[in-house]
Design a protein around this motif. Structure first.
Motif, short mmCIF file in Angstrom:
data_model
loop_
_atom_site.label_atom_id
_atom_site.label_comp_id
_atom_site.label_asym_id
_atom_site.label_seq_id
_atom_site.Cartn_x
_atom_site.Cartn_y
_atom_site.Cartn_z
N ASN A 104 0.80 -1.22 0.00
CA ASN A 104 0.00 0.00 0.00
C ASN A 104 0.84 1.28 0.00
OD1 ASN A 104 0.99 -0.38 2.56
ND2 ASN A 104 -0.86 0.24 3.62
N SER A 105 2.11 1.15 -0.33
CA SER A 105 2.96 2.33 -0.39
C SER A 105 3.06 2.81 -1.83
CB SER A 105 4.35 2.03 0.18
OG SER A 105 5.02 1.08 -0.62
N PRO A 106 3.35 4.07 -2.02
CA PRO A 106 3.49 4.56 -3.40
C PRO A 106 4.75 4.03 -4.06
CG PRO A 106 4.13 6.26 -1.85
CD PRO A 106 3.58 5.14 -1.03
N GLU A 107 4.72 3.98 -5.35
CA GLU A 107 5.92 3.59 -6.10
C GLU A 107 6.86 4.79 -6.14
OE1 GLU A 107 5.37 1.56 -9.90
OE2 GLU A 107 6.83 2.95 -10.75
N VAL A 108 8.10 4.55 -5.77
CA VAL A 108 9.09 5.62 -5.70
C VAL A 108 10.26 5.28 -6.62
CG1 VAL A 108 10.73 6.83 -4.20
CG2 VAL A 108 8.48 6.15 -3.31
N PRO A 109 10.67 6.22 -7.47
CA PRO A 109 11.83 5.96 -8.32
C PRO A 109 13.12 5.98 -7.52
CG PRO A 109 11.04 8.19 -8.65
CD PRO A 109 10.06 7.53 -7.75
N ARG A 110 13.91 4.95 -7.71
CA ARG A 110 15.19 4.85 -7.02
C ARG A 110 16.31 4.87 -8.05
NH1 ARG A 110 14.20 4.66 -1.26
NH2 ARG A 110 12.12 3.74 -1.05
N TRP A 111 17.47 5.39 -7.63
CA TRP A 111 18.62 5.51 -8.51
C TRP A 111 19.84 4.82 -7.92
CZ3 TRP A 111 18.27 7.73 -13.29
CH2 TRP A 111 17.14 8.49 -13.54
N GLY A 112 20.65 4.26 -8.80
CA GLY A 112 21.95 3.78 -8.39
C GLY A 112 22.95 4.91 -8.33
N GLN A 113 24.18 4.57 -7.94
CA GLN A 113 25.19 5.59 -7.76
C GLN A 113 25.90 5.96 -9.07
OE1 GLN A 113 25.63 2.43 -7.23
NE2 GLN A 113 27.67 1.88 -7.99
N GLY A 114 25.69 5.17 -10.08
CA GLY A 114 26.29 5.44 -11.39
C GLY A 114 27.57 4.66 -11.60
N THR A 115 27.81 4.30 -12.85
CA THR A 115 29.05 3.62 -13.22
C THR A 115 29.58 4.25 -14.52
OG1 THR A 115 30.09 1.46 -13.64
CG2 THR A 115 27.86 1.76 -14.51
N GLN A 116 30.88 4.51 -14.54
CA GLN A 116 31.48 5.21 -15.67
C GLN A 116 31.73 4.24 -16.82
OE1 GLN A 116 32.43 8.64 -16.05
NE2 GLN A 116 32.76 7.99 -18.17
N VAL A 117 31.31 4.66 -18.01
CA VAL A 117 31.64 3.95 -19.25
C VAL A 117 32.42 4.91 -20.14
CG1 VAL A 117 30.73 2.91 -21.35
CG2 VAL A 117 29.67 2.39 -19.14
N THR A 118 33.62 4.51 -20.51
CA THR A 118 34.46 5.34 -21.37
C THR A 118 34.83 4.53 -22.62
OG1 THR A 118 35.39 6.50 -19.46
CG2 THR A 118 36.59 6.67 -21.53
N VAL A 119 34.50 5.11 -23.77
CA VAL A 119 34.81 4.46 -25.05
C VAL A 119 35.88 5.29 -25.74
CG1 VAL A 119 33.91 3.56 -27.20
CG2 VAL A 119 32.43 3.66 -25.17
N SER A 120 37.08 4.75 -25.80
CA SER A 120 38.20 5.51 -26.34
C SER A 120 39.30 4.56 -26.80
CB SER A 120 38.75 6.46 -25.27
OG SER A 120 39.91 7.12 -25.74
N SER A 121 40.01 4.98 -27.83
CA SER A 121 41.16 4.20 -28.29
C SER A 121 42.44 4.70 -27.64
CB SER A 121 41.26 4.27 -29.82
OG SER A 121 41.31 5.61 -30.25
#
Length: 121
Positions: A104-121
């Motif tokens: 019976n609780s509302p749906e709450v959006p949750r977030w992770g802390q983030g992860t870095q993706v780097t695309v480079s040669s």
């Protein structure tokens, strides 16, 4: 307390692949839509892909055909398989999930802390 923990980011060459994972933990009654967002330096956070509780998926145009989102309801996890990576995919990737902690609780959006993706040669 509900937490989303991401893993799998890193440095990859153009054309390479990475798999991101995100697992939810804590007191969780249900999880609705799960998704991945990204934020590049100097840009706003943007939606990359989502997957509903029923398994329907949607992608932003720039990743269609290259990224695949999937979820594991048993383990409360969502994954993002990224292939044919381009330098413009470089960003911090964030996991998102709509979570209810009780029936019976509302749906709450949750977030992770983030992860870095780097695309480079």
């Amino acid at each position: 307390q509900v937490q989303l923990v991401e893993s799998g980011g890193g440095l990859v060459q153009p054309g390479g692949s990475l798999r991101l994972s995100c697992a939810a933990s804590g007191s969780i009654f249900s999880i609705n839509t799960m998704g991945w967002y990204r934020q590049a330096p100097g840009k706003q956070r943007e939606l990359v892909a989502i997957v509903t509780s029923g398994g329907d998926t949607a992608y932003t145009d720039s990743v269609k055909g290259r990224f695949t989102i999937s979820r594991d309801n048993t383990n409360k996890a969502v994954h993002l398989q990224m292939t044919s990576l381009k330098p413009e995919d470089t960003a911090v990737y964030y996991c998102n999930a709509g979570i209810k902690i009780r029936w019976n609780s509302p749906e709450v959006p949750r977030w992770g802390q983030g992860t870095q993706v780097t695309v480079s040669s």
